[in-house]
Design an enzyme around this catalytic site. Structure first.
Site, mmCIF file in Angstrom:
data_model
loop_
_atom_site.group_PDB
_atom_site.id
_atom_site.type_symbol
_atom_site.label_atom_id
_atom_site.label_comp_id
_atom_site.label_asym_id
_atom_site.label_seq_id
_atom_site.Cartn_x
_atom_site.Cartn_y
_atom_site.Cartn_z
ATOM 1 N N VAL A 263 0.831 -1.202 0.000
ATOM 2 C CA VAL A 263 0.000 0.000 0.000
ATOM 3 C C VAL A 263 0.871 1.260 0.000
ATOM 4 O O VAL A 263 0.568 2.252 -0.645
ATOM 5 C CB VAL A 263 -0.951 -0.009 1.212
ATOM 6 C CG1 VAL A 263 -1.730 1.293 1.292
ATOM 7 C CG2 VAL A 263 -1.901 -1.176 1.119
ATOM 8 N N ALA A 264 2.007 1.184 0.704
ATOM 9 C CA ALA A 264 2.884 2.353 0.775
ATOM 10 C C ALA A 264 3.405 2.723 -0.599
ATOM 11 O O ALA A 264 3.582 3.887 -0.920
ATOM 12 C CB ALA A 264 4.053 2.066 1.712
ATOM 13 N N ASP A 310 1.072 29.962 -41.158
ATOM 14 C CA ASP A 310 0.819 30.667 -42.410
ATOM 15 C C ASP A 310 0.811 32.153 -42.116
ATOM 16 O O ASP A 310 0.964 32.571 -40.975
ATOM 17 C CB ASP A 310 -0.463 30.194 -43.093
ATOM 18 C CG ASP A 310 -1.684 30.356 -42.206
ATOM 19 O OD1 ASP A 310 -1.552 30.949 -41.125
ATOM 20 O OD2 ASP A 310 -2.764 29.884 -42.593
ATOM 21 N N ASP A 597 -5.878 26.471 -42.602
ATOM 22 C CA ASP A 597 -7.251 26.966 -42.622
ATOM 23 C C ASP A 597 -8.112 26.307 -43.681
ATOM 24 O O ASP A 597 -9.323 26.301 -43.584
ATOM 25 C CB ASP A 597 -7.275 28.497 -42.767
ATOM 26 C CG ASP A 597 -6.377 28.988 -43.890
ATOM 27 O OD1 ASP A 597 -5.944 28.151 -44.710
ATOM 28 O OD2 ASP A 597 -6.116 30.204 -43.945
ATOM 29 N N ASN A 663 6.991 8.208 -0.570
ATOM 30 C CA ASN A 663 6.973 6.755 -0.714
ATOM 31 C C ASN A 663 8.308 6.136 -0.306
ATOM 32 O O ASN A 663 8.345 5.076 0.303
ATOM 33 C CB ASN A 663 6.646 6.367 -2.159
ATOM 34 C CG ASN A 663 5.151 6.304 -2.384
ATOM 35 O OD1 ASN A 663 4.380 6.585 -1.478
ATOM 36 N ND2 ASN A 663 4.751 5.951 -3.579
ATOM 37 N N GLU A 666 8.473 6.129 3.373
ATOM 38 C CA GLU A 666 7.550 5.156 3.969
ATOM 39 C C GLU A 666 8.070 3.738 3.848
ATOM 40 O O GLU A 666 7.823 2.889 4.705
ATOM 41 C CB GLU A 666 6.184 5.240 3.262
ATOM 42 C CG GLU A 666 5.407 6.501 3.588
ATOM 43 C CD GLU A 666 4.329 6.779 2.555
ATOM 44 O OE1 GLU A 666 4.180 5.988 1.608
ATOM 45 O OE2 GLU A 666 3.651 7.806 2.684
ATOM 46 N N THR A 696 -2.379 13.463 4.428
ATOM 47 C CA THR A 696 -1.523 14.649 4.546
ATOM 48 C C THR A 696 -0.862 15.052 3.229
ATOM 49 O O THR A 696 -0.574 16.208 3.013
ATOM 50 C CB THR A 696 -0.437 14.427 5.613
ATOM 51 O OG1 THR A 696 0.329 13.297 5.243
ATOM 52 C CG2 THR A 696 -1.070 14.220 6.964
HETATM 53 P P1 ADP Z 1 -1.894 32.583 -47.506
HETATM 54 O O1 ADP Z 1 -0.759 31.700 -47.148
HETATM 55 O O2 ADP Z 1 -1.470 34.008 -47.559
HETATM 56 O O3 ADP Z 1 -3.093 32.364 -46.655
HETATM 57 P P2 ADP Z 1 -3.446 31.316 -49.608
HETATM 58 O O4 ADP Z 1 -2.955 29.940 -49.793
HETATM 59 O O5 ADP Z 1 -4.716 31.523 -48.892
HETATM 60 O O6 ADP Z 1 -2.274 32.232 -49.006
HETATM 61 O O7 ADP Z 1 -3.592 31.988 -51.027
HETATM 62 C C1 ADP Z 1 -2.544 31.930 -51.957
HETATM 63 C C2 ADP Z 1 -2.767 32.908 -53.055
HETATM 64 O O8 ADP Z 1 -3.949 32.561 -53.768
HETATM 65 C C3 ADP Z 1 -3.014 34.319 -52.540
HETATM 66 O O9 ADP Z 1 -1.823 35.050 -52.489
HETATM 67 C C4 ADP Z 1 -3.940 34.909 -53.578
HETATM 68 O O10 ADP Z 1 -3.189 35.479 -54.620
HETATM 69 C C5 ADP Z 1 -4.675 33.712 -54.133
HETATM 70 N N1 ADP Z 1 -6.020 33.613 -53.550
HETATM 71 C C6 ADP Z 1 -6.336 33.408 -52.262
HETATM 72 N N2 ADP Z 1 -7.662 33.376 -52.078
HETATM 73 C C7 ADP Z 1 -8.222 33.532 -53.296
HETATM 74 C C8 ADP Z 1 -9.568 33.564 -53.800
HETATM 75 N N3 ADP Z 1 -10.623 33.412 -52.987
HETATM 76 N N4 ADP Z 1 -9.748 33.748 -55.110
HETATM 77 C C9 ADP Z 1 -8.689 33.891 -55.929
HETATM 78 N N5 ADP Z 1 -7.427 33.865 -55.543
HETATM 79 C C10 ADP Z 1 -7.161 33.690 -54.246
HETATM 80 MG MG MG Z 2 -4.940 31.419 -46.607
#
Ligand code: ADP
Ligand code: MG
Length: 871
Positions: A263-264, A310, A597, A663, A666, A696
């Site tokens: 247990v310890a 990015d 993204d 421990n 103990e 404790t």
């Molecule tokens: P970042 O790394 O700056 O987020 P993205 O990968 O989003 O770049 O975009 C790369 C390139 O594509 C941008 O620099 C822009 O020129 C072009 N781009 C981004 N979004 C759009 C869009 N909705 N329509 C047309 N071209 C775009």
């Molecule tokens: Mg982008």
């Protein structure tokens, strides 16, 4: 609930339905309730408590209690049962708190969707979607409700959340989309037919509610450690039993010993304390806008060595403004506030006319834009497209919110880096200049050459550059590569996106913490470099590396070597290349945090140790794949989360050190007893051991788990190590434990000596023994009090730590002292434990143990400090 009438569906199917009016929507929301999955009822408290009382250790202890009863020692049985109950209750409360903390975290993540109401695009809370709403779904979105598709532009859906089938499904009008699935390409509009509990997802969620998340690596490691210790403890206990029989002591005495040793040694309370520390760390992160999606992310964050980020939105504000536009007829400059469509555009008449056309082409090739909503203009969708929309309206006073619905749309994807739509018989296109200019065949080489120069000029000033082009098409058939060619360049936009004000300081903090930062951007190299300079990511030219995605070496080794240095910046990078970057860095032993993204960033986010998605910008698909969501999209939030992760990990090591030390103290009396062939009596008994472990030690351990991030956490190198590494074990078993054990044994033996007992003679009298045992017990508790302060830092001596930074610890120690006095002086309690208050000599030795422990700890710390010169 409201049902969609066939009429409604029919009306919506005539493309471009205006959608519900706000009043209808509000009324339906009131009647049907919010679009939320019904929360599955959590398991009742008694069931969870029962689980805590019947897991592996608890079962071991139950067996021990039963054996004690058989051996006719009801006192011990009662004591062990109390241990099980107290431990179970403690674990239950901790888990409960941890669970609540995680639940609160889930609520923080905003879920918004785009719908069309009263003819206008609106961004609303996903919970406010009602049956009949026109859902506007684009690649990357999570579908908020079950719906019937009306309009489709190459919509592809990933339905793996429902079906487990991860092949994208290409949808046709009239087909269904399901809540909880993800659009991964194209766009579409659907009319919502079922929300909340009526969705297919709700049915499936109800089925899977019982499924538990697999254990995190940290939890798994801890389980292994604790289990190993338990097995070891049982083995040692068994050995003691055998030994005591050999020596010839009565069987039941040997049994008590064996049980005591077992247990310890078992650190029962550790697991829930670790979970709670992680949950507290996660909660602290959320106060700083960093939302972890699972607790183990807290641990991984602490050991991050590289952050791949990015540019747009994370390092910059993602508040875009078109400040100038280039056309073959001349350049215009624009001034305007945010996304207000009003402002000034300056240029010659012909340049202004050309810029007006340019704006309209770009808007036609966009999905996002600006809308007047709640009394102000705001962006819907991509902020860059909102900036284009605002510019177009500033230039020509475009007020009509209805854009002509395109016949066909080719959505943006990060490989093509452009987006286009066919309106009537014209192709409208916008995209990155390096992807658009090569496709332009008019208006003539000199103009195109001038355009190239304009791109370099604007990008060199840190502007994001976007090109727009058109093409007259006799018919709209054919694949995208055939359609997007033979273009006529219309012009270029220079778009400003200022860096976030917090980024420079965060980069500096990352540098101090020896964390590399790599910028991975889809943008033009010149723009990327200009921004990187401005925020101080790259400075010294000789050490800066600017690469383009396509020039990166294929092979992992070469790629890793190339990236593993300060000031790296990769432009025009594709999602596949991001994935390769994560792998290559990991192959070199790095712990990689990577932001993303887009839909295609999913694999890179999953591959990275910490996938980071944005709470505001970016797609639902990215958020789903991520471990960490930045509620404010800000790079500096990643650095703040790393700091908290490091602090949490340090705290877990703090209370591990603390707990294991007692421990050792103990266990020592049992070892001494056995080694002396029972000629030296047992200094402390099983009940005293249990008392230390579950009474404790508890509060100080908890208080150590709440230690705030120390000043130094971000001045060190990142560390990736096991919880129980050599340093921790050396400190516990080589320094803290032995000193505490020595104090206890010395107190015990000296008190006995003074009473006249000598080794090898008859056992001491009862009165002498209980006083000596009380002294040993006191020495361990006082030692643990000193130890609690020593454990506040693994490197700095106690007296250099602020007293006020952890008030909880002062409370814990005060309570611990009060408990000690009670255990010594309250007659029946003391009698049960087999102890009485120490003699003066006993007190003196026990008290002397405190400076001895702190002194030894100081020597150990300074020796280690000299061995490994700190940063
Ligand atoms: P970042 O790394 O700056 O987020 P993205 O990968 O989003 O770049 O975009 C790369 C390139 O594509 C941008 O620099 C822009 O020129 C072009 N781009 C981004 N979004 C759009 C869009 N909705 N329509 C047309 N071209 C775009
Ligand atoms: Mg982008």
């Amino acid at each position: 609930m409201a049902r969609v009438s066939t009429d409604e569906l029919g009306a919506a199917a005539s493309a471009g339905s205006a959608g519900l009016t706000s009043d209808t929507a509000a009324e339906r929301l009131r009647v049907d309730g919010p679009n939320l999955l019904p929360t599955t009822r959590p398991a009742p408290a008694w069931r969870k408590l029962a689980a805590e009382l019947t897991h592996f250790f608890a079962l071991m202890l139950w067996v021990a209690a039963a054996l004690a009863l058989v051996a006719d020692m009801p006192q011990l049985t009662v004591a062990i049962v109390v241990v099980i109950l107290v431990n179970g209750l403690f674990a239950f409360v901790q888990e409960e708190r941890a669970e609540k903390a995680s639940a609160r975290l889930r609520d923080l993540l905003p879920a918004t969707v785009t719908v069309r109401r009263s003819g206008e695009l609106r961004t609303i809370d996903a919970a406010d979607v009602v049956v009949g709403d026109v859902l506007v779904i684009a690649g990357g979105d999570r579908v908020p409700a079950d719906g019937t598709l009306t309009v489709i532009h190459d919509l592809a859906v990933d339905e793996s959340t429902l079906t487990g089938e991860s092949e994208p499904i290409h949808k046709k009008p009239g087909e269904s989309v399901w809540a909880g699935t993800y659009a991964i390409g194209g766009q579409g509009e659907a009319i919502a037919v079922a929300t909340a509990a009526d969705t297919r997802l709700a049915g499936i969620a109800a089925l899977t509610a019982g499924v538990r998340r697999p254990r995190s690596p940290l939890a798994a490691e801890l389980h292994r450690v604790v289990r190993a210790i338990a097995v070891l403890a049982a083995a040692v206990g068994g050995a003691f039993f055998g030994l005591s029989l050999l020596i010839g002591s009565p069987a039941h005495e040997g049994f008590v010993l064996a049980l005591g040793v077992t247990v310890a040694l078992v650190p029962e309370g550790l697991l829930p304390t670790v979970t709670l520390s992680l949950a507290m760390g996660a909660q602290r992160m959320s106060h700083r806008q960093a939302l972890v999606r699972h607790l183990e992310a807290v641990e991984n964050l602490g050991s991050t060595t590289v952050i791949c980020t990015d540019k747009t939105g994370t390092l910059t504000q993602n508040r875009m403004t078109v400040t100038e536009a280039w056309t073959p007829a001349g350049t215009v400059t624009a001034v305007g506030e945010g996304y207000e469509p009003t402002g000034r555009v300056d240029g010659t008449d012909s340049a202004l006319a050309a810029a007006g056309h340019l704006g309209q082409v770009a808007v036609a090739a966009s999905q996002g834009g600006i809308v007047f909503q709640n009394g102000a203009w705001s962006a819907v969708g991509d902020p860059m497209e909102a900036a284009l929309d605002a510019f177009a309206r500033r230039t020509v006073g475009l007020t009509d919110p209805h854009r002509p619905l395109p016949g066909r749309r080719f959505a943006f994807d990060p490989q093509r880096r452009r987006e286009s739509a066919i309106t009537g018989s014209t192709l409208m296109l916008k995209g990155a200049p390096d992807s658009v200019l090569p496709l332009c065949t008019s208006p003539g080489a000199p103009v195109l050459a001038a355009a190239h120069r304009a791109v370099d000029d604007m990008a060199g000033r840190g502007l994001r550059v976007l090109a727009a082009a058109t093409r007259d098409l006799p018919d709209a058939a054919g694949p995208v590569e055939r359609v997007e060619q033979n273009l006529t360049l219309v012009g270029l936009f220079g778009i400003e996106d200022p860096p976030r004000p917090t980024v420079a300081a965060a980069l500096e903090a990352a540098r101090r913490a020896h964390i590399r930062v790599v910028m991975l951007t889809g943008d033009h190299p010149a723009t990327a470099v200009a921004v990187a300079r401005e925020i101080g990511l790259v400075g010294d030219e000789s050490r800066t590396l600017v690469a383009e995605g396509d020039d990166l070496p294929e092979h992992d080794d070469a790629l890793g070597e190339l990236l593993d240095r300060d000031g790296v910046l990769v432009s025009r990078v594709s999602p596949e290349q991001k994935l390769a970057v994560a792998r290559a860095l990991q192959a070199r032993g790095h712990v990689v945090a990577m932001t993303g993204d887009g839909v295609n960033d999913g694999p890179a986010l999953r591959e990275a140790d910490i996938g980071v998605a944005m709470g505001r910008g970016g797609t639902d698909v990215a958020r789903e794949a991520a471990d960490l969501v930045l509620l404010d999209d800000d790079f500096s939030t990643i650095v703040a989360a790393v700091e908290q992760g490091r602090a949490t990990y340090a705290n877990i090591r703090r209370f591990l050190t603390y707990h294991l030390t007692s421990n050792v103290a103990e266990l020592t009396p049992f070892v001494v007893w056995a080694m002396s062939g029972s000629r030296i009596p047992l200094a402390i008994g099983v009940l005293q051991v249990l008392c230390i472990d579950i009474v404790t030690d508890l509060l100080p351990a908890l208080a150590l788990g709440g230690e705030p991030p120390g000043k130094g956490v971000m001045d060190r190198r990142p560390e990736r190590r096991h919880l129980l590494d050599r340093n921790l074990l050396a400190r516990v078993f080589g320094v803290l434990g032995p000193v505490e054990a020595a104090a206890a044994m010395t107190a015990f033996l000296v008190v006995l000596w003074i009473s006249g007992w000598r080794v090898g003679t008859d056992p001491p009298t009862g009165a002498a023994l209980v006083t000596a045992s009380g002294s040993a017990f006191t020495a361990i508790i006082l030692g643990q009090i000193a130890n609690a302060f020593a454990c506040r830092s693994a490197t700095r001596p106690v007296w250099q730590l602020g007293w006020r930074t952890n008030p909880l610890l002062l409370w814990a120690v005060t309570v611990e002292t009060a408990i000690l006095v009670m255990l010594l002086t309250i007659g029946p309690l003391a009698a049960l434990l087999g102890q009485s208050p120490p003699s003066i000599a006993g007190w003196a030795i026990a008290a002397a143990g405190m400076p001895a422990l702190l002194g030894a700890d100081y020597m150990y710390k300074s020796l280690r400090g000299r061995q490994r010169p700190g940063p």
